[in-house]
Scaffold this motif. Structure first.
Motif, PDB file in Angstrom:
ATOM      1  N   ALA A  49      -8.101  16.326  -7.295  1.00  0.00           N
ATOM      2  CA  ALA A  49      -8.753  17.086  -8.421  1.00  0.00           C
ATOM      3  C   ALA A  49      -9.604  16.404  -9.339  1.00  0.00           C
ATOM      4  CB  ALA A  49      -7.242  17.227  -9.421  1.00  0.00           C
ATOM      5  N   ARG A  50     -10.462  17.267  -9.918  1.00  0.00           N
ATOM      6  CA  ARG A  50     -11.759  16.595 -10.745  1.00  0.00           C
ATOM      7  C   ARG A  50     -11.847  17.454 -11.928  1.00  0.00           C
ATOM      8  NH1 ARG A  50     -16.025  17.594  -7.031  1.00  0.00           N
ATOM      9  NH2 ARG A  50     -16.215  19.306  -7.853  1.00  0.00           N
ATOM     10  N   ILE A  51     -12.039  16.768 -13.037  1.00  0.00           N
ATOM     11  CA  ILE A  51     -12.253  17.348 -14.133  1.00  0.00           C
ATOM     12  C   ILE A  51     -13.586  16.831 -15.195  1.00  0.00           C
ATOM     13  CG2 ILE A  51     -10.558  15.702 -15.474  1.00  0.00           C
ATOM     14  CD1 ILE A  51      -9.483  17.911 -17.259  1.00  0.00           C
ATOM     15  N   ALA A  52     -13.915  17.858 -15.648  1.00  0.00           N
ATOM     16  CA  ALA A  52     -15.030  17.369 -16.461  1.00  0.00           C
ATOM     17  C   ALA A  52     -14.722  16.751 -17.981  1.00  0.00           C
ATOM     18  CB  ALA A  52     -16.065  18.630 -16.620  1.00  0.00           C
ATOM     19  N   TRP A  53     -15.800  16.234 -18.594  1.00  0.00           N
ATOM     20  CA  TRP A  53     -15.423  15.589 -19.967  1.00  0.00           C
ATOM     21  C   TRP A  53     -14.892  16.722 -20.891  1.00  0.00           C
ATOM     22  CZ3 TRP A  53     -16.657  15.915 -24.976  1.00  0.00           C
ATOM     23  CH2 TRP A  53     -16.433  14.856 -25.930  1.00  0.00           C
ATOM     24  N   SER A  54     -15.443  17.902 -20.652  1.00  0.00           N
ATOM     25  CA  SER A  54     -15.122  18.889 -21.594  1.00  0.00           C
ATOM     26  C   SER A  54     -13.696  19.454 -21.259  1.00  0.00           C
ATOM     27  CB  SER A  54     -16.032  20.081 -21.454  1.00  0.00           C
ATOM     28  OG  SER A  54     -15.965  20.649 -20.108  1.00  0.00           O
ATOM     29  N   GLY A  55     -13.152  19.117 -20.243  1.00  0.00           N
ATOM     30  CA  GLY A  55     -11.572  19.625 -19.886  1.00  0.00           C
ATOM     31  C   GLY A  55     -11.751  20.691 -18.767  1.00  0.00           C
ATOM     32  N   GLY A  56     -12.880  20.912 -18.599  1.00  0.00           N
ATOM     33  CA  GLY A  56     -12.989  21.943 -17.533  1.00  0.00           C
ATOM     34  C   GLY A  56     -12.738  21.489 -16.176  1.00  0.00           C
ATOM     35  N   VAL A  57     -11.795  21.934 -15.587  1.00  0.00           N
ATOM     36  CA  VAL A  57     -11.252  21.777 -14.137  1.00  0.00           C
ATOM     37  C   VAL A  57     -12.198  22.123 -13.245  1.00  0.00           C
ATOM     38  CG1 VAL A  57      -9.440  21.739 -12.510  1.00  0.00           C
ATOM     39  CG2 VAL A  57      -9.012  21.401 -15.109  1.00  0.00           C
ATOM     40  N   THR A  58     -12.922  21.351 -12.417  1.00  0.00           N
ATOM     41  CA  THR A  58     -13.862  21.810 -11.547  1.00  0.00           C
ATOM     42  C   THR A  58     -13.470  21.936  -9.977  1.00  0.00           C
ATOM     43  OG1 THR A  58     -14.910  19.587 -11.125  1.00  0.00           O
ATOM     44  CG2 THR A  58     -15.847  21.157 -12.781  1.00  0.00           C
ATOM     45  N   TYR A  59     -12.347  21.415  -9.622  1.00  0.00           N
ATOM     46  CA  TYR A  59     -11.690  21.146  -8.362  1.00  0.00           C
ATOM     47  C   TYR A  59     -10.272  20.939  -8.123  1.00  0.00           C
ATOM     48  CZ  TYR A  59     -11.178  19.481  -3.471  1.00  0.00           C
ATOM     49  OH  TYR A  59     -10.656  19.278  -2.336  1.00  0.00           O
ATOM     50  N   TYR A  60      -9.667  21.653  -7.233  1.00  0.00           N
ATOM     51  CA  TYR A  60      -8.274  21.352  -6.809  1.00  0.00           C
ATOM     52  C   TYR A  60      -8.401  21.350  -5.237  1.00  0.00           C
ATOM     53  CZ  TYR A  60      -5.724  21.535 -11.272  1.00  0.00           C
ATOM     54  OH  TYR A  60      -5.471  21.372 -12.698  1.00  0.00           O
ATOM     55  N   ALA A  61      -7.728  20.569  -4.403  1.00  0.00           N
ATOM     56  CA  ALA A  61      -7.413  20.751  -3.104  1.00  0.00           C
ATOM     57  C   ALA A  61      -6.562  21.714  -2.862  1.00  0.00           C
ATOM     58  CB  ALA A  61      -7.075  19.282  -2.623  1.00  0.00           C
ATOM     59  N   ALA A  97     -10.358   7.863 -10.761  1.00  0.00           N
ATOM     60  CA  ALA A  97     -11.599   7.442 -10.517  1.00  0.00           C
ATOM     61  C   ALA A  97     -12.297   8.105 -11.672  1.00  0.00           C
ATOM     62  CB  ALA A  97     -11.903   7.719  -9.244  1.00  0.00           C
ATOM     63  N   ALA A  98     -13.678   7.324 -12.146  1.00  0.00           N
ATOM     64  CA  ALA A  98     -14.650   7.898 -13.194  1.00  0.00           C
ATOM     65  C   ALA A  98     -15.973   7.691 -12.650  1.00  0.00           C
ATOM     66  CB  ALA A  98     -14.416   7.141 -14.465  1.00  0.00           C
ATOM     67  N   GLY A  99     -16.752   8.751 -12.730  1.00  0.00           N
ATOM     68  CA  GLY A  99     -18.463   8.797 -12.246  1.00  0.00           C
ATOM     69  C   GLY A  99     -19.027   9.900 -12.973  1.00  0.00           C
ATOM     70  N   ILE A 100     -20.302   9.781 -12.561  1.00  0.00           N
ATOM     71  CA  ILE A 100     -21.201  10.597 -13.253  1.00  0.00           C
ATOM     72  C   ILE A 100     -21.688  11.798 -12.109  1.00  0.00           C
ATOM     73  CG2 ILE A 100     -23.615  10.798 -13.837  1.00  0.00           C
ATOM     74  CD1 ILE A 100     -22.155   9.133 -15.801  1.00  0.00           C
ATOM     75  N   LEU A 101     -21.540  11.538 -10.848  1.00  0.00           N
ATOM     76  CA  LEU A 101     -21.947  12.255  -9.934  1.00  0.00           C
ATOM     77  C   LEU A 101     -20.757  13.408  -9.904  1.00  0.00           C
ATOM     78  CD1 LEU A 101     -23.678  10.451  -7.135  1.00  0.00           C
ATOM     79  CD2 LEU A 101     -24.699  11.806  -9.099  1.00  0.00           C
ATOM     80  N   GLY A 102     -19.468  13.192 -10.059  1.00  0.00           N
ATOM     81  CA  GLY A 102     -18.275  13.848  -9.900  1.00  0.00           C
ATOM     82  C   GLY A 102     -17.978  14.620  -8.538  1.00  0.00           C
ATOM     83  N   GLY A 103     -18.522  14.266  -7.509  1.00  0.00           N
ATOM     84  CA  GLY A 103     -18.221  14.957  -6.357  1.00  0.00           C
ATOM     85  C   GLY A 103     -16.927  14.894  -5.772  1.00  0.00           C
TER      86      GLY A 103
END
Length: 122
Positions: A49-61, A97-103
Motif C-alpha cells: 500500500a502507498r499513500i500520498a501526503w494529502s491522504g490520497g491512496v495511490t496503490y494497493y496490492a 517506508a517514506a520517500g519522495i519517489l513513492g514507487g
C-alpha cells in the motif's frame, strides 16, 4: 533524517484484524509518500500500500485490496495499516517506508522502520 517506528504486530488467528502504526520522528514534507511493505521468509519485499501526503491512496496490492486500509494522520506524524480478514499468507514482517519517489520498488524509499512481525495461524 527521519526515523520510523512500527508497532501493532502480533500473532492472530485466520479472520482476525490488526492495526499497524508507524510513527515518524518528525513531520514529513508534502511531497513525501509513505508506504507499507511486507516480507515473508524466503520471499522478496513486497509493496502492499502507498499513500500520498494529502491522504490520497495511490496503490494497493491485489493480494490485500478490499481487506487492508492505509491511512495517515499528518498531525501525529503517523501512518496506519488496518488489516481485516487476515489469512495465513499475510504472515510476514511488515515495514513502513517514506520517500519522495513513492514507487512500488523498495529503492523508491529513503527511510525505513525496523519492521513488525505479523503471524496468522490457520
Amino acid at each position: 533524517q527521519v526515523q520510523l517506528v512500527e508497532s501493532g504486530g502480533g500473532l492472530v488467528q485466520t479472520g482476525a484484524s490488526l492495526r499497524l502504526s508507524c510513527v515518524a520522528s518528525r513531520r514529513t514534507s508534502r511531497s513525501t509518500f509513505m508506504a507499507w511493505f511486507r516480507q515473508a521468509p524466503g520471499k522478496e519485499r513486497e509493496s502492499i500500500a502507498r499513500i500520498a501526503w494529502s491522504g490520497g491512496v495511490t496503490y494497493y496490492a491485489d493480494s490485500v485490496k478490499g481487506r487492508f486500509t492505509v491511512s495517515r494522520d499528518n498531525a501525529k506524524n503517523t501512518l496506519y495499516l488496518q488489516m481485516n480478514s487476515l489469512k495465513p499468507e499475510d504472515t510476514a514482517v511488515y515495514y513502513c517506508a517514506a520517500g519522495i519517489l513513492g514507487g512500488r520498488e523498495p529503492s523508491s524509499y529513503e527511510y525505513w522502520g525496523q519492521g513488525t512481525q505479523v503471524s496468522v495461524s490457520s
